[in-house]
Motif scaffolding. Structure first.
Motif, mmCIF file in Angstrom:
data_model
loop_
_atom_site.group_PDB
_atom_site.id
_atom_site.type_symbol
_atom_site.label_atom_id
_atom_site.label_comp_id
_atom_site.label_asym_id
_atom_site.label_seq_id
_atom_site.Cartn_x
_atom_site.Cartn_y
_atom_site.Cartn_z
ATOM 1 N N THR A 1 0.774 -1.294 -0.087
ATOM 2 C CA THR A 1 -0.032 -0.233 0.097
ATOM 3 C C THR A 1 0.618 1.198 0.023
ATOM 4 O O THR A 1 0.398 2.366 -0.138
ATOM 5 C CB THR A 1 -0.780 -0.039 0.949
ATOM 6 N N SER A 2 2.126 1.128 0.005
ATOM 7 C CA SER A 2 3.105 2.457 0.514
ATOM 8 C C SER A 2 2.847 3.363 -0.986
ATOM 9 O O SER A 2 3.185 4.530 -0.536
ATOM 10 C CB SER A 2 4.373 1.748 0.687
ATOM 11 N N ARG A 3 2.825 2.880 -1.907
ATOM 12 C CA ARG A 3 2.806 3.935 -3.033
ATOM 13 C C ARG A 3 1.442 4.826 -3.047
ATOM 14 O O ARG A 3 1.722 5.752 -3.495
ATOM 15 C CB ARG A 3 2.941 3.030 -4.408
ATOM 16 N N GLY B 1 -0.105 5.416 -0.028
ATOM 17 C CA GLY B 1 -0.044 6.065 1.358
ATOM 18 C C GLY B 1 1.151 6.582 1.650
ATOM 19 O O GLY B 1 1.453 6.447 2.989
ATOM 20 N N ALA B 2 2.442 6.956 0.868
ATOM 21 C CA ALA B 2 3.663 7.301 1.501
ATOM 22 C C ALA B 2 3.361 8.575 2.356
ATOM 23 O O ALA B 2 2.777 9.488 1.975
ATOM 24 C CB ALA B 2 4.485 7.600 0.201
ATOM 25 N N ILE B 3 4.222 8.371 3.405
ATOM 26 C CA ILE B 3 4.261 9.575 4.565
ATOM 27 C C ILE B 3 5.266 10.574 4.015
ATOM 28 O O ILE B 3 5.215 11.639 4.885
ATOM 29 C CB ILE B 3 4.189 8.846 5.869
ATOM 30 N N THR B 4 6.084 10.307 3.199
ATOM 31 C CA THR B 4 7.271 11.110 3.009
ATOM 32 C C THR B 4 6.601 12.632 2.179
ATOM 33 O O THR B 4 5.629 12.499 1.447
ATOM 34 C CB THR B 4 7.986 10.540 1.937
#
Ligand code: SF4
Ligand code: SF4
Lengths: 374, 158
Positions: free
Chosen positions: B27-29, B31-34
């Protein structure tokens, strides 16, 4: 081991046509045939060898850099970050830029270091990694060096790397480097056992140490299918021990930011440091490539779907290897690192006994013909 | 027999951990927190709890809530706050009263520990959300928090 290599080389020099063994590399054969037409045979074979070496060096230096990039991207995704995306499209040139920067950096050293050993250590590490690459069968034809003791060669070569690490740590004349090197020595030497024994388990099925023959056996089912339960246990042990061999987290006892600095390469800078770094990534590729060859049928496609197009073997080989590389990255970004005593407990109390029992089970299965073959 | 149950538990917890990070990976792409910082400078919103620097809010009448009690000065572990105070005549009561002349804050010394803000009894100082604090001259990091001509809000001390 050495006698075999000497025998091999003497046969190479007297019989240039057999440079790459009976199933030689087609591409180099054409190069060699062409070279033979312009120069004497002995010279032609040497030139061909140098060419192959240069091609491999080029491919794997770049591949190593891209593995570093992959690691950074995958790490970012595991941690909900974005990762390098500035240099080049999607950050694809990031590690190239890093390499350029490292080349341009000053090579520092300590005054009291043992200069000769200090400078030798990085080459030890990187050359032993690159040498191992020569024996992998990327396709039926694409294999530089089909030696009949392939697996033994790989195990032997992979243990030379630790000498480079010990040399680096010792000659730096720095206690942090020395402790880092000792921890690496403890770890690599312990886990070497598990690697050797788990590969030996698989050799029981194939009955051969030659990598091309191991692939041949797998035409009737990948070894992980043929050997079923003991093969899966061997695979798990191999992956754990392999991760430890490459000094990657969760087994990265070699360095410790808080108490050891960068461990054995504390005193190295610029390109010499980069050699250690690159070697770690090439080693990761090697560990995954050995697993691909021994457990997952190297260049063989699943169910033989691309049997008729042999050059697709490279694709299958790399796909399988990268999946395993990804698995190792997954370990790295999930598990907390072990303490040194936990690390040794895991090896000597768990992996080794399981491994020994596993070999006996595998021997029984092979003896009773209980392997699964298609 | 704890040997085998240890192995089982070990493998189980490791797989558990891998499934958590595996979900993140997938899911990171989205919801990336960067934050892509210099690019989104205009739209970037800092979080409520972010500690940029200590500021003293003033209302529309140029009034703040600082009574000059010096609790923040005492609370600060590394002396980043200095309060210069004086006594003045209170308009409503006509009595002499302590009030601040200058509330000096050394951003360059501050460790953003927040003790001063915890210590302030009247919530006169709060965290600002600014994040570009770099300057070329460190004297610019010494700030006077109360604005010129400001006075304490009526009824704060009662
Ligand atoms: S945040 Fe901490 S260091 Fe900074 S001024 Fe307040 S008390 Fe002092
Ligand atoms: S800022 Fe708060 S703690 Fe500091 S002097 Fe003013 S009222 Fe007292």
């Amino acid at each position: 081991m050495f006698r075999l290599i000497i025998q091999y080389w003497s046969s190479v020099i007297s019989l240039p046509s057999s440079v790459f063994g009976p199933r030689s590399l087609n591409i180099t054969k054409t190069i060699e045939d062409w070279l033979v037409s312009v120069m004497p045979e002995g010279a032609a074979s040497i030139v061909a060898m140098v060419l192959v070496a240069l091609i491999y060096l080029g491919i794997f230096a770049v591949a190593g850099l891209y593995l570093v990039l992959l690691e950074r991207k995958v790490a970012a995704w595991f941690q909900l970050r974005i990762g390098p995306n500035r240099v080049g499209p999607l950050g694809l040139l990031q590690t190239m830029a890093d390499a350029l920067k490292l080349v341009s950096k000053e090579l520092t050293g300590t005054v009291k270091a043992d200069k000769f050993l200090y400078n030798l250590a990085p080459y030890f590490v990187i050359i032993s990694s690159l040498m191992a690459l020569a024996v992998f069968p990327f396709t039926q034809e694409f294999q530089a060096f089909d030696i009949n003791i392939g697996i033994l060669f790989l195990i032997a070569i992979s243990s030379i790397g630790v000498i480079g690490i010990l040399l680096g740590g010792w000659s730096s004349n720095n206690k942090f480097a020395l402790i880092g090197a000792m921890r690496s020595g403890v770890q690599t030497i312990s886990y070497e056992l598990s690697i050797g024994l788990s590969l030996l388990t698989m050799v029981l099925i194939t009955g051969s140490l030659q990598l091309s023959e191991i692939v041949e056996v797998q035409k009737s089912g990948w070894l992980i299918v043929q050997g079923h339960i003991p093969a899966i246990i061997a695979f798990m042990i191999y992956m754990i021990a392999g991760t430890a061999e490459t000094n990657r987290a969760p087994f990265d006892m070699v360095e410790a930011e808080s108490e050891l600095g960068a461990g054995f390469h504390t005193e190295y800078s610029g390109m010499k440091f980069a050699y250690f770094f690159l070697a770690e990534f090439i080693n990761m590729f090697i560990i995954a490539a050995i697993a691909t060859t021994v457990f997952f049928g190297a260049w063989l496609s699943p169910f033989g779907i691309t049997e008729s197009i042999p050059w697709l073997g490279v694709f299958w080989f790399l796909t399988k290897t990268l999946v395993l590389v990804f698995l190792m990255m997954w370990f790295r970004w999930t598990f907390p690192r072990l303490r040194i005593d936990q690390l040794l407990t895991l090896e000597w109390k768990y992996l080794l006994p399981i491994n020994l029992v596993n070999i006996v089970i595998m021997a029984l299965i092979v003896w009773l013909n209980m392997t699964i073959q298609f | 027999m704890s040997y085998f149950s240890d192995i089982y538990k070990g493998i189980k917890t490791l797989l558990n951990g891998m499934s958590v990070t595996g979900k993140y990976f997938l899911t990171s792409r989205k919801g990336a927190i960067t934050q892509q910082y210099p690019d989104n400078r205009d739209t970037l919103k800092m979080f409520e709890r972010f500690r940029g620097e200590v500021v003293m809010p003033h209302d529309e009448n140029n009034e703040h809530q600082c009574t000059g009690c010096q609790k923040c000065e005492i609370a600060c572990p590394n002396g980043s706050i200095e309060i210069i105070w004086d006594r003045g005549i209170d308009e409503t009561t006509g009595k002499k009263k302590k009030k601040i002349d200058k509330h000096i804050y050394h951003l360059g010394l501050c460790t953003m520990c927040g003790l001063c803000i915890e210590a302030c009894p009247t919530d006169a100082i709060v965290w600002a959300q600014n994040y570009e604090n770099a300057v070329y001259d460190r004297t610019q990091l010494t700030k006077v928090l109360n604005e010129p001509g400001s006075k304490v809000k009526a009824g704060i001390e009662d």
